[in-house]
Design a protein around this motif. Sequence first.
Motif, PDB file in Angstrom:
ATOM      1  N   PHE A  87      41.085  43.947  45.575  1.00 25.93           N
ATOM      2  CA  PHE A  87      42.015  42.922  45.104  1.00 25.93           C
ATOM      3  C   PHE A  87      42.334  43.063  43.621  1.00 25.93           C
ATOM      4  CE2 PHE A  87      42.860  38.733  43.213  1.00 25.93           C
ATOM      5  CZ  PHE A  87      44.024  38.407  43.888  1.00 25.93           C
ATOM      6  N   GLN A  88      41.328  43.238  42.777  1.00 30.17           N
ATOM      7  CA  GLN A  88      41.582  43.313  41.338  1.00 30.17           C
ATOM      8  C   GLN A  88      42.449  44.519  40.985  1.00 30.17           C
ATOM      9  OE1 GLN A  88      37.475  42.831  39.872  1.00 30.17           O
ATOM     10  NE2 GLN A  88      38.231  41.015  38.810  1.00 30.17           N
ATOM     11  N   ALA A  89      42.171  45.657  41.570  1.00 32.92           N
ATOM     12  CA  ALA A  89      42.985  46.847  41.304  1.00 32.92           C
ATOM     13  C   ALA A  89      44.419  46.627  41.778  1.00 32.92           C
ATOM     14  CB  ALA A  89      42.372  48.064  41.994  1.00 32.92           C
ATOM     15  N   TRP A  90      44.571  46.022  42.944  1.00 33.56           N
ATOM     16  CA  TRP A  90      45.885  45.713  43.501  1.00 33.56           C
ATOM     17  C   TRP A  90      46.626  44.744  42.590  1.00 33.56           C
ATOM     18  CZ3 TRP A  90      47.411  40.976  45.995  1.00 33.56           C
ATOM     19  CH2 TRP A  90      48.567  41.058  46.774  1.00 33.56           C
ATOM     20  N   LEU A  91      45.946  43.734  42.088  1.00 34.05           N
ATOM     21  CA  LEU A  91      46.541  42.736  41.209  1.00 34.05           C
ATOM     22  C   LEU A  91      46.964  43.364  39.875  1.00 34.05           C
ATOM     23  CD1 LEU A  91      47.180  39.698  41.053  1.00 34.05           C
ATOM     24  CD2 LEU A  91      44.948  39.395  39.970  1.00 34.05           C
ATOM     25  N   VAL A  92      46.158  44.250  39.332  1.00 36.18           N
ATOM     26  CA  VAL A  92      46.510  44.947  38.088  1.00 36.18           C
ATOM     27  C   VAL A  92      47.762  45.785  38.310  1.00 36.18           C
ATOM     28  CG1 VAL A  92      45.787  46.813  36.528  1.00 36.18           C
ATOM     29  CG2 VAL A  92      44.222  44.940  37.048  1.00 36.18           C
ATOM     30  N   ARG A  93      47.850  46.443  39.439  1.00 36.98           N
ATOM     31  CA  ARG A  93      49.031  47.255  39.746  1.00 36.98           C
ATOM     32  C   ARG A  93      50.280  46.366  39.792  1.00 36.98           C
ATOM     33  NH1 ARG A  93      46.641  50.158  43.350  1.00 36.98           N
ATOM     34  NH2 ARG A  93      47.242  48.957  45.164  1.00 36.98           N
ATOM     35  N   ALA A 162      43.215  51.444  41.268  1.00 37.27           N
ATOM     36  CA  ALA A 162      44.399  50.744  40.772  1.00 37.27           C
ATOM     37  C   ALA A 162      45.609  51.668  40.678  1.00 37.27           C
ATOM     38  CB  ALA A 162      44.116  50.119  39.410  1.00 37.27           C
ATOM     39  N   LEU A 163      45.374  52.891  40.238  1.00 41.36           N
ATOM     40  CA  LEU A 163      46.481  53.814  40.019  1.00 41.36           C
ATOM     41  C   LEU A 163      46.655  54.836  41.137  1.00 41.36           C
ATOM     42  CD1 LEU A 163      46.053  54.449  36.178  1.00 41.36           C
ATOM     43  CD2 LEU A 163      47.522  52.782  37.343  1.00 41.36           C
ATOM     44  N   ARG A 164      45.753  54.776  42.106  1.00 43.62           N
ATOM     45  CA  ARG A 164      45.804  55.700  43.249  1.00 43.62           C
ATOM     46  C   ARG A 164      45.758  57.159  42.788  1.00 43.62           C
ATOM     47  NH1 ARG A 164      50.488  52.408  46.463  1.00 43.62           N
ATOM     48  NH2 ARG A 164      49.183  50.660  47.030  1.00 43.62           N
TER      49      ARG A 164
END
Length: 189
Positions: A87-93, A162-164
Amino acid sequence: MGIALVLGLFSIGSSERSKRDEPLSAWVKRAQAGETYAFEELVNRTRGLVRKTAYPLLRDDQVEDVIQETYLVAYQKLHHLRDPEAFQAWLVRIALHVTYALRKKTPLLAEPDRDLPSPDSTVAASQRLDLKTALSQLKDDDRNILILREMLQLSYEEISLALRLPVGTVRSRIHYGRKKLAELLEKGR
């Protein structure tokens, strides 16, 4: 529909308050299951993360707009998130996408000082402006990775999510991003 309206729909009852010690991923699952108070808890727990993501890239008066828009998008697309742990990585993206969309509409300009600052605060403000200016001169990829690592203190693995990107690529980009940023800051002196 603004985030204030979305958040206005939620209220946390006393039985829900005792559940606040649960991990973030549990709150994500609850929000995905339609438990309305869970999204408000997600906002409360991650608001600082979104602010820290947007702040280095925008004028101070734009940061709140990005925070609201980020959570509006997150609320609308939460059902697409497959891994609640991410979730946090997705939210940062999402925050980065919203930030760059706003930057395309309005350029980053220096803000006029509203008060007469003390000498110490003038130096600190000057250093922050120098850093913002140097960051704005970096390529988006370099800037994003440095913000995630240096300002948000994310681990290499979290940045990778986050950045894949593979972790090795993350490490390499951080190294070269730091080097480029140092060169820009040195030129600015």
